[in-house]
Design an enzyme around this catalytic site. Structure first.
Site, PDB file in Angstrom:
ATOM      1  N   LYS A  22       0.829  -1.219   0.000  1.00 41.92           N
ATOM      2  CA  LYS A  22       0.000   0.000   0.000  1.00 41.92           C
ATOM      3  C   LYS A  22       0.860   1.265   0.000  1.00 41.92           C
ATOM      4  O   LYS A  22       0.664   2.156  -0.825  1.00 41.92           O
ATOM      5  CB  LYS A  22      -0.902  -0.011   1.234  1.00 41.92           C
ATOM      6  CG  LYS A  22      -1.447   1.335   1.630  1.00 41.92           C
ATOM      7  CD  LYS A  22      -2.176   1.249   2.964  1.00 41.92           C
ATOM      8  CE  LYS A  22      -2.438   2.573   3.618  1.00 41.92           C
ATOM      9  NZ  LYS A  22      -1.347   3.129   4.401  1.00 41.92           N
ATOM     10  N   ASN A  23       1.802   1.339   0.936  1.00 37.61           N
ATOM     11  CA  ASN A  23       2.516   2.608   1.085  1.00 37.61           C
ATOM     12  C   ASN A  23       3.500   2.878  -0.049  1.00 37.61           C
ATOM     13  O   ASN A  23       3.911   4.019  -0.248  1.00 37.61           O
ATOM     14  CB  ASN A  23       3.191   2.693   2.458  1.00 37.61           C
ATOM     15  CG  ASN A  23       2.156   2.892   3.561  1.00 37.61           C
ATOM     16  OD1 ASN A  23       1.022   3.275   3.278  1.00 37.61           O
ATOM     17  ND2 ASN A  23       2.530   2.628   4.807  1.00 37.61           N
ATOM     18  N   CYS A 117      -5.015   8.100   9.193  1.00 35.76           N
ATOM     19  CA  CYS A 117      -5.255   7.599  10.548  1.00 35.76           C
ATOM     20  C   CYS A 117      -4.897   8.666  11.582  1.00 35.76           C
ATOM     21  O   CYS A 117      -3.963   9.448  11.378  1.00 35.76           O
ATOM     22  CB  CYS A 117      -4.397   6.355  10.816  1.00 35.76           C
ATOM     23  SG  CYS A 117      -4.806   4.970   9.759  1.00 35.76           S
ATOM     24  N   ARG A 122      -0.009  15.025  13.307  1.00 36.12           N
ATOM     25  CA  ARG A 122       0.773  14.498  12.180  1.00 36.12           C
ATOM     26  C   ARG A 122       1.228  15.675  11.307  1.00 36.12           C
ATOM     27  O   ARG A 122       0.645  15.960  10.265  1.00 36.12           O
ATOM     28  CB  ARG A 122      -0.064  13.501  11.361  1.00 36.12           C
ATOM     29  CG  ARG A 122      -0.411  12.247  12.148  1.00 36.12           C
ATOM     30  CD  ARG A 122      -1.092  11.201  11.304  1.00 36.12           C
ATOM     31  NE  ARG A 122      -0.176  10.543  10.378  1.00 36.12           N
ATOM     32  CZ  ARG A 122      -0.521   9.510   9.608  1.00 36.12           C
ATOM     33  NH1 ARG A 122      -1.733   9.021   9.667  1.00 36.12           N
ATOM     34  NH2 ARG A 122       0.355   8.963   8.779  1.00 36.12           N
ATOM     35  N   ASP A 306       3.722   0.104  12.171  1.00 38.06           N
ATOM     36  CA  ASP A 306       2.461  -0.370  11.577  1.00 38.06           C
ATOM     37  C   ASP A 306       2.168  -1.832  11.919  1.00 38.06           C
ATOM     38  O   ASP A 306       1.127  -2.365  11.531  1.00 38.06           O
ATOM     39  CB  ASP A 306       2.479  -0.157  10.053  1.00 38.06           C
ATOM     40  CG  ASP A 306       2.495   1.315   9.696  1.00 38.06           C
ATOM     41  OD1 ASP A 306       2.121   2.133  10.552  1.00 38.06           O
ATOM     42  OD2 ASP A 306       2.892   1.653   8.565  1.00 38.06           O
ATOM     43  N   ARG A 398      -9.134   0.162   3.785  1.00 43.40           N
ATOM     44  CA  ARG A 398      -8.171   1.127   3.230  1.00 43.40           C
ATOM     45  C   ARG A 398      -6.852   0.449   2.885  1.00 43.40           C
ATOM     46  O   ARG A 398      -6.123   0.935   2.013  1.00 43.40           O
ATOM     47  CB  ARG A 398      -7.889   2.243   4.242  1.00 43.40           C
ATOM     48  CG  ARG A 398      -9.030   3.239   4.390  1.00 43.40           C
ATOM     49  CD  ARG A 398      -8.639   4.374   5.323  1.00 43.40           C
ATOM     50  NE  ARG A 398      -7.260   4.732   5.087  1.00 43.40           N
ATOM     51  CZ  ARG A 398      -6.369   5.038   6.025  1.00 43.40           C
ATOM     52  NH1 ARG A 398      -6.717   5.066   7.279  1.00 43.40           N
ATOM     53  NH2 ARG A 398      -5.118   5.334   5.696  1.00 43.40           N
TER      54      ARG A 398
HETATM   55  N1  EPU Z   1       6.950  14.086  11.453  1.00 45.02           N
HETATM   56  C1  EPU Z   1       7.203  15.409  11.751  1.00 45.02           C
HETATM   57  N2  EPU Z   1       7.182  16.298  10.713  1.00 45.02           N
HETATM   58  C2  EPU Z   1       6.938  15.955   9.429  1.00 45.02           C
HETATM   59  C3  EPU Z   1       6.666  14.600   9.138  1.00 45.02           C
HETATM   60  C4  EPU Z   1       6.680  13.689  10.181  1.00 45.02           C
HETATM   61  O1  EPU Z   1       7.440  15.760  12.899  1.00 45.02           O
HETATM   62  O2  EPU Z   1       6.944  16.823   8.548  1.00 45.02           O
HETATM   63  C5  EPU Z   1       6.977  13.084  12.537  1.00 45.02           C
HETATM   64  C6  EPU Z   1       5.618  12.418  12.761  1.00 45.02           C
HETATM   65  O3  EPU Z   1       4.803  13.173  13.620  1.00 45.02           O
HETATM   66  C7  EPU Z   1       6.006  11.068  13.295  1.00 45.02           C
HETATM   67  C8  EPU Z   1       7.344  10.770  12.612  1.00 45.02           C
HETATM   68  O4  EPU Z   1       7.828  12.025  12.142  1.00 45.02           O
HETATM   69  O5  EPU Z   1       6.213  11.148  14.671  1.00 45.02           O
HETATM   70  C9  EPU Z   1       7.267   9.807  11.429  1.00 45.02           C
HETATM   71  O6  EPU Z   1       6.298  10.251  10.478  1.00 45.02           O
HETATM   72  P1  EPU Z   1       6.388   9.891   8.928  1.00 45.02           P
HETATM   73  O7  EPU Z   1       6.428  11.169   8.164  1.00 45.02           O
HETATM   74  O8  EPU Z   1       7.490   8.909   8.732  1.00 45.02           O
HETATM   75  O9  EPU Z   1       4.998   9.178   8.676  1.00 45.02           O
HETATM   76  P2  EPU Z   1       4.052   9.314   7.423  1.00 45.02           P
HETATM   77  O10 EPU Z   1       4.852   9.516   6.191  1.00 45.02           O
HETATM   78  O11 EPU Z   1       2.947  10.272   7.701  1.00 45.02           O
HETATM   79  C10 EPU Z   1       4.120   6.770   6.834  1.00 45.02           C
HETATM   80  C11 EPU Z   1       3.103   5.686   6.606  1.00 45.02           C
HETATM   81  C12 EPU Z   1       2.481   5.279   7.937  1.00 45.02           C
HETATM   82  C13 EPU Z   1       3.578   4.842   8.904  1.00 45.02           C
HETATM   83  C14 EPU Z   1       4.673   5.929   9.026  1.00 45.02           C
HETATM   84  C15 EPU Z   1       5.849   5.501   9.850  1.00 45.02           C
HETATM   85  C16 EPU Z   1       2.334   6.217   4.393  1.00 45.02           C
HETATM   86  C17 EPU Z   1       1.238   6.719   3.526  1.00 45.02           C
HETATM   87  N3  EPU Z   1       2.093   6.182   5.698  1.00 45.02           N
HETATM   88  O12 EPU Z   1       3.402   7.866   7.400  1.00 45.02           O
HETATM   89  O13 EPU Z   1       1.675   4.165   7.635  1.00 45.02           O
HETATM   90  O14 EPU Z   1       3.036   4.615  10.181  1.00 45.02           O
HETATM   91  O15 EPU Z   1       5.145   6.292   7.717  1.00 45.02           O
HETATM   92  O16 EPU Z   1       6.423   4.343   9.331  1.00 45.02           O
HETATM   93  O17 EPU Z   1       3.379   5.818   3.905  1.00 45.02           O
HETATM   94  C18 EPU Z   1      -0.164   2.712   7.797  1.00 45.02           C
HETATM   95  O18 EPU Z   1       0.175   2.212   6.719  1.00 45.02           O
HETATM   96  O19 EPU Z   1      -1.038   2.222   8.543  1.00 45.02           O
HETATM   97  C19 EPU Z   1       0.479   3.957   8.230  1.00 45.02           C
HETATM   98  C20 EPU Z   1      -0.052   4.741   9.144  1.00 45.02           C
END
Ligand code: EPU
Length: 429
Positions: A22-23, A117, A122, A306, A398
């Site tokens: 998915k991701n 989620c 976030r 995850d 999803r």
């Molecule tokens: N963070 C910041 N600033 C930013 C971005 C992130 O402080 O600009 C912080 C977040 O608050 C968090 C950490 O950095 O504490 C990691 O966030 P990340 O940006 O890595 O997460 P994401 O890109 O929003 C993706 C996956 C999530 C998965 C996380 C961590 C996708 C679409 N989503 O989210 O997947 O939990 O990486 O591995 O790729 C899921 O598939 O169920 C899911 C939630």
């Protein structure tokens, strides 16, 4: 309204095929915008987040041809608009990738703040920082639209303050056609970052170092179409591994890359599960009561956040006390209250959960609070004595293709049922 009804207690036995990641898919599909050409993408999981992303591209003017349920040809030549309305993006976290891809192609993007989620705050400050360093100006309008424009994009060093999957991928998307060299330091190393880099390189980009914490992107003038197959989903595979283990089952999990599952395998083995790696499959066998372990989630190659809710369910029925620390998200234990309704004994203090294994969970009516919590509820239902009814299953759809069919084929007593809408709602229509 639909719910999933499970009568627990059956061991899972048999084979299951894992879908594409998915991701990776939700990053690769918008990346096709950069090609201005036709991309054939295979092994796309048939799940609602991905279908939403495909719908968004279609509405933007891309021609999208479904070759079969997991293969699409996407022709992005006719995309003209860089504005994506809120109602399409608000439920989808990955809509932030549209910003990087549109910025890379048109030097402008106007996209609603991403949904997804709810694990507490976030932020996307690191994405914005990257776009600004590349030369864009970014404003967040009153209606929560993120408006990004750049006269030109110029490669630069970007040092991320936190390891962020989304920011790493988004900066890659914006930088592949920028002038000169962009270096992302403290980059995320997740499997889907590597998959996205491979896809971009096949389109003619010059991205090196993906999978390490320094990624170098040398901008190219033009990208072109390609044929690409998405990697198997590490988290879907892990979910079936944990479900097999927690039910004392014997399951061959097929179409996976065993190396991608090492952190999950290691924890299962620690709990007393036997995991055998094949070339593109893993067999998970569990007998007797599993034992406790401690667990800390971390960015890749650490144990994936995850997979945290699914492992909590397994440990809730294991022998002894386990300590689970969440190292990525501030608020990812909300689902624990649902498990308490099933008889689990779990105490949460901030980002730590202390799990006292109980003899057996009991079926109960529960809710899926988010995608992976929903998957965990399914595993809990499979292990529990009696009937579990799970509401809000759109969260599960999803991210898991044919989830009910796949578990049923392994011998689970699981079905999807339609529940009549409450009368007052039905009247409103
Ligand atoms: N963070 C910041 N600033 C930013 C971005 C992130 O402080 O600009 C912080 C977040 O608050 C968090 C950490 O950095 O504490 C990691 O966030 P990340 O940006 O890595 O997460 P994401 O890109 O929003 C993706 C996956 C999530 C998965 C996380 C961590 C996708 C679409 N989503 O989210 O997947 O939990 O990486 O591995 O790729 C899921 O598939 O169920 C899911 C939630």
């Amino acid at each position: 309204m639909e719910k999933i009804v499970i009568v627990g207690g059956n061991r899972l036995v048999g084979d299951v095929n894992i879908s594409g990641a998915k991701n990776a898919a939700v990053a690769i599909i918008p990346a096709a915008i950069l090609a201005q050409d036709i991309c054939r993408i295979e092994n796309i999981p048939n799940i609602s987040d991905v279908n939403m992303m495909i719908r968004i591209l279609h509405q933007m003017g891309a021609e999208v041809k479904m070759i079969n349920k997991n293969t699409y040809e996407i022709d992005t030549r006719n995309i003209v608009s860089h504005i994506i309305p809120n109602e399409l993006t608000k439920h989808l976290r990955a809509s932030y990738y549209l910003i990087g891809a549109l910025l890379g192609r048109f030097h402008k993007a106007c996209v609603a703040m991403p949904g997804g989620c709810d694990f507490g705050v976030r932020p996307i400050d690191q994405h914005i920082k990257g776009f600004e360093l590349l030369g864009a100006s970014v404003s967040i309008e009153e209606n929560a639209m993120v408006d990004v424009t750049a006269e030109r994009l110029t490669g630069c060093p970007v040092y991320l303050d936190v390891v962020s999957v989304g920011a790493t991928a988004n900066i890659m998307l914006a930088a592949v056609k920028a002038k000169g060299l962009t270096v992302i330091e403290q980059a995320a190393k997740e499997l889907h970052i590597v998959d996205l880099a491979n896809f971009l390189n096949l389109m003619g980009a010059d991205v090196r170092g993906a999978g390490t914490d320094v990624i170098k992107i040398r901008g190219v003038e033009k990208l072109h179409g390609c044929t690409y197959s998405i990697i198997p989903d590490q988290i879907e595979a892990g979910t079936f591994m944990v479900a097999a283990a927690a039910t004392g089952g014997d399951v061959l999990i097929k179409n996976v890359i065993p190396k991608h599952l090492e952190s999950i395998t290691a924890k299962l083995v620690e709990c007393g599960v036997v995991v055998e790696d094949g070339d593109d499959c893993v067999r998970v066998v569990a007998k007797g009561r599993l034992t406790r372990c401690n667990l800390k989630t971390m960015p890749h190659p650490g144990f994936p956040t995850d997979m945290q809710p699914q492992m909590t369910v397994l440990l809730a029925g294991a022998d002894g006390t386990s300590i689970i620390s969440e190292g990525v998200w501030d608020n990812r234990f909300r689902y624990v209250e649902q498990l308490a309704r099933m008889g689990a004994s779990i105490k949460v203090d901030g980002k730590i959960a202390v799990v006292e294994g109980v003899e057996q969970l009991k079926g109960a009516p529960i809710k899926a609070g988010d995608l992976r919590a929903g998957a965990a509820m399914v595993i809990a239902g499979l292990c529990a004595k009696g009937t579990t009814e799970i509401e809000n299953i759109d969260h599960i759809d999803r991210g898991y293709e044919d989830v009910v069919e796949k578990f049923a084929a392994l011998g689970a007593d699981i079905k999807r049922v339609n529940t009549p809408e409450p009368e007052s709602m039905a009247e409103v229509g």
